[in-house]
Design an enzyme around this catalytic site. Structure first.
Site, PDB file in Angstrom:
ATOM      1  N   THR A 154       0.842  -1.207   0.000  1.00  0.00           N
ATOM      2  CA  THR A 154       0.000   0.000   0.000  1.00  0.00           C
ATOM      3  C   THR A 154       0.872   1.252   0.000  1.00  0.00           C
ATOM      4  OG1 THR A 154      -1.419   1.336   1.456  1.00  0.00           O
ATOM      5  CG2 THR A 154      -0.174  -0.383   2.523  1.00  0.00           C
ATOM      6  N   ASP A 155       0.318   2.356  -0.494  1.00  0.00           N
ATOM      7  CA  ASP A 155       1.091   3.614  -0.442  1.00  0.00           C
ATOM      8  C   ASP A 155       1.228   4.127   0.988  1.00  0.00           C
ATOM      9  OD1 ASP A 155      -1.495   4.594   0.002  1.00  0.00           O
ATOM     10  OD2 ASP A 155      -1.361   6.185  -1.494  1.00  0.00           O
ATOM     11  N   GLU A 156       0.464   3.511   1.924  1.00  0.00           N
ATOM     12  CA  GLU A 156       0.595   3.930   3.333  1.00  0.00           C
ATOM     13  C   GLU A 156       2.007   3.659   3.852  1.00  0.00           C
ATOM     14  OE1 GLU A 156      -1.970   4.757   5.819  1.00  0.00           O
ATOM     15  OE2 GLU A 156      -3.720   4.700   4.518  1.00  0.00           O
ATOM     16  N   TYR A 176      -0.975  -0.127  11.200  1.00  0.00           N
ATOM     17  CA  TYR A 176      -1.377  -0.767   9.938  1.00  0.00           C
ATOM     18  C   TYR A 176      -0.277  -0.596   8.895  1.00  0.00           C
ATOM     19  CZ  TYR A 176      -3.398  -0.940   5.227  1.00  0.00           C
ATOM     20  OH  TYR A 176      -3.602  -1.189   3.888  1.00  0.00           O
ATOM     21  N   LYS A 221       2.180  -3.454   7.175  1.00  0.00           N
ATOM     22  CA  LYS A 221       2.221  -3.652   5.715  1.00  0.00           C
ATOM     23  C   LYS A 221       3.643  -3.429   5.188  1.00  0.00           C
ATOM     24  CE  LYS A 221      -0.671  -4.302   3.158  1.00  0.00           C
ATOM     25  NZ  LYS A 221      -1.234  -5.582   2.620  1.00  0.00           N
TER      26      LYS A 221
HETATM   27  N1  LIG Z   1      -8.503  -0.321   0.508  1.00  0.00           N
HETATM   28  C1  LIG Z   1      -7.499   0.413   0.021  1.00  0.00           C
HETATM   29  O1  LIG Z   1      -7.677   1.581  -0.303  1.00  0.00           O
HETATM   30  C2  LIG Z   1      -6.135  -0.212  -0.175  1.00  0.00           C
HETATM   31  C3  LIG Z   1      -5.146   0.521  -0.833  1.00  0.00           C
HETATM   32  C4  LIG Z   1      -3.903  -0.063  -1.072  1.00  0.00           C
HETATM   33  C5  LIG Z   1      -3.672  -1.345  -0.648  1.00  0.00           C
HETATM   34  N2  LIG Z   1      -4.644  -2.040   0.019  1.00  0.00           N
HETATM   35  C6  LIG Z   1      -4.358  -3.420   0.417  1.00  0.00           C
HETATM   36  O2  LIG Z   1      -5.219  -4.236  -0.356  1.00  0.00           O
HETATM   37  C7  LIG Z   1      -5.569  -5.395   0.388  1.00  0.00           C
HETATM   38  C8  LIG Z   1      -7.079  -5.538   0.445  1.00  0.00           C
HETATM   39  O3  LIG Z   1      -7.632  -4.379   1.054  1.00  0.00           O
HETATM   40  P1  LIG Z   1      -9.217  -4.237   1.235  1.00  0.00           P
HETATM   41  O4  LIG Z   1      -9.507  -2.800   1.303  1.00  0.00           O
HETATM   42  O5  LIG Z   1      -9.907  -5.076   0.254  1.00  0.00           O
HETATM   43  O6  LIG Z   1      -9.409  -4.863   2.685  1.00  0.00           O
HETATM   44  P2  LIG Z   1     -10.662  -5.515   3.394  1.00  0.00           P
HETATM   45  O7  LIG Z   1     -10.484  -5.246   4.838  1.00  0.00           O
HETATM   46  O8  LIG Z   1     -11.923  -5.097   2.727  1.00  0.00           O
HETATM   47  O9  LIG Z   1     -10.491  -7.078   3.121  1.00  0.00           O
HETATM   48  C9  LIG Z   1      -9.511  -7.854   3.743  1.00  0.00           C
HETATM   49  C10 LIG Z   1      -9.914  -9.315   3.573  1.00  0.00           C
HETATM   50  O10 LIG Z   1      -8.890 -10.132   4.168  1.00  0.00           O
HETATM   51  C11 LIG Z   1      -9.521 -11.143   4.940  1.00  0.00           C
HETATM   52  N3  LIG Z   1      -8.594 -11.530   6.022  1.00  0.00           N
HETATM   53  C12 LIG Z   1      -8.234 -10.793   7.106  1.00  0.00           C
HETATM   54  N4  LIG Z   1      -7.406 -11.512   7.885  1.00  0.00           N
HETATM   55  C13 LIG Z   1      -7.222 -12.716   7.264  1.00  0.00           C
HETATM   56  C14 LIG Z   1      -6.461 -13.872   7.585  1.00  0.00           C
HETATM   57  N5  LIG Z   1      -5.723 -13.930   8.702  1.00  0.00           N
HETATM   58  N6  LIG Z   1      -6.503 -14.907   6.728  1.00  0.00           N
HETATM   59  C15 LIG Z   1      -7.263 -14.858   5.593  1.00  0.00           C
HETATM   60  N7  LIG Z   1      -8.010 -13.792   5.255  1.00  0.00           N
HETATM   61  C16 LIG Z   1      -7.983 -12.730   6.086  1.00  0.00           C
HETATM   62  C17 LIG Z   1     -10.787 -10.503   5.471  1.00  0.00           C
HETATM   63  O11 LIG Z   1     -11.756 -11.485   5.856  1.00  0.00           O
HETATM   64  C18 LIG Z   1     -11.218  -9.657   4.279  1.00  0.00           C
HETATM   65  O12 LIG Z   1     -12.044 -10.414   3.400  1.00  0.00           O
HETATM   66  C19 LIG Z   1      -4.921  -5.257   1.746  1.00  0.00           C
HETATM   67  O13 LIG Z   1      -3.711  -5.978   1.746  1.00  0.00           O
HETATM   68  C20 LIG Z   1      -4.652  -3.771   1.853  1.00  0.00           C
HETATM   69  O14 LIG Z   1      -3.540  -3.506   2.689  1.00  0.00           O
HETATM   70  C21 LIG Z   1      -5.863  -1.496   0.263  1.00  0.00           C
END
Ligand SMILES: NC(=O)c1ccc[n+]([C@@H]2O[C@H](COP(=O)([O-])OP(=O)(O)OC[C@H]3O[C@@H](n4cnc5c(N)ncnc54)[C@H](O)[C@@H]3O)[C@@H](O)[C@H]2O)c1
Length: 347
Positions: free
Chosen positions: A126-128, A155, A159
């Protein structure tokens, strides 16, 4: 492209489910093994559109469980790891859950991938991880892949640990890892604790829209479909071009919190008086923004969805899918309840 089986972890979350829907829609020769613990953020309704697709299967499991991970990864050529604890505000209250899933879980996946000879492993970072978007001089500018990682929340730090651990498996063991650092995603099916769906949910319900601090902190927004097309471009690129690389992914659509609140008020027809300023988040990053010129230049990827168009569609999706939202709210998640009513405190 030859037929490939992909393990998609975190597949029932916001972006993971978008990716599963996207690849099944656009890549006819791909099979998907969806893997998800189904935490509060996981929702099988996000995968309902593909539930009857013969190329799709789902396993409920924890990425920290080495046996479950190995059993699901066996036979998969590609792994895309979305699974994570993802909400900055929750990480401030319970950092341990983030270290466990985001770091130990990624380690467990990397070990399995090494043993099973996976052909490509995309670590969704992530960009975070950059902290505030700035040059080494301190001048504010979009982050480059070569910038130092200065994560500001538990968080982001978890990451960053997973990001560098994945990279080390390429550097040390030659595991074909690619790391992506995407900006803030938006689109349908996002859990309403996060900024845009929270604002939309509250605007539609006539509830106060809580804006942190002075509302001036900015994020760089990308639609999930554009994020997914970038990931497909990486999966389809030759190994020698992408393995061991880090790619920023973003659409250069920076917006402040208050701008987003005003846009949502305008799109929903809610009164502007719903916008309520609340105490700022601890360690709140002023600006996240990424420079995506590397992936655009080297892989020819381009985002296609303008923020204003995507936001209009996203608002329409929440308005047109009240049962999805009602089922989420029926779970009575206390953290979510507090987030949705943050703006009503003290009124
Ligand atoms: N949302 C954003 O804007 C954003 C931006 C950049 C990167 N990301 C990254 O993208 C990825 C997905 O983000 P998101 O927004 O869809 O998150 P989200 O919270 O909507 O989904 C996360 C999913 O992971 C599952 N999960 C959590 N712990 C788990 C475990 N121990 N084993 C198996 N599954 C597990 C959860 O049940 C959920 O379905 C993450 O890695 C996040 O860091 C998100």
């Amino acid at each position: 492209m030859t037929s490939r089986k992909i393990l998609v972890t975190g597949a029932a979350g916001f972006i993971g489910s978008a990716f599963v829907r996207y690849v099944l829609r656009t890549l006819p020769d791909v099979e998907v093994v969806a893997f998800d613990k189904l935490t509060y953020a996981g929702n099988l309704e996000n995968l309902a559109p593909v539930a009857n697709d013969a190329r799709y299967s789902i396993v409920q499991g924890d990425i920290c469980d080495a046996e479950a991970v190995a059993a699901s990864m066996r036979g998969c050529a590609w792994v895309v790891n979305f699974a994570a604890e993802t909400h900055v505000d929750r990480s401030i209250v319970d950092p341990g859950a983030f270290v466990r899933t985001d770091v130990i879980g990624t380690y467990t996946l990397l070990e399995a991938a090494r043993n099973l000879g996976v052909e490509r492993f995309i670590q969704i970072s992530t960009d975070e991880v950059y902290g505030n978007a700035e040059a080494p001089s301190g001048e504010s500018r979009p982050s480059l892949e070569t910038d130092a990682l200065k994560p500001l929340s538990p968080y982001a730090a978890s990451k960053a640990g997973a990001d560098r651990l994945a990279f080390s498996y390429w550097a040390t063991y030659g595991l074909p890892v690619v790391v992506t650092r995407c900006s803030n995603n938006f689109g349908p099916y996002q859990y309403p604790e996060k900024q845009l769906p929270l604002f939309i949910t509250n605007a539609l319900a006539g509830r106060a829209i809580p804006v942190y601090g002075n509302g001036e902190n900015t994020r760089d927004w990308i639609h999930t479909d554009d994020h997914c097309s970038a990931l497909v471009a990486i999966l389809q690129a030759p190994s020698e071009q992408v393995v061991g690389e880090v790619y920023n992914v973003g659409a250069s659509e920076e917006r402040s919190i208050i701008e987003n609140a005003r846009s949502i008020v305008a799109l929903t027809g809610a009164p502007e008086s719903l916008i309520t300023f609340v105490q700022d988040r601890l360690g709140h990053v002023r600006r996240h923004a990424v420079d995506s010129s590397k992936i655009q230049r080297t892989l020819g990827w381009q985002p296609t969805i303008r923020f204003d168009d995507g936001l209009r569609e996203t608002v329409a999706w929440y308005r047109d899918n009240p049962e999805w939202l009602a089922h989420v709210l029926d779970r009575r998640d206390e953290f979510l309840g507090a987030a949705l009513t943050l703006g009503t405190k003290g009124q």
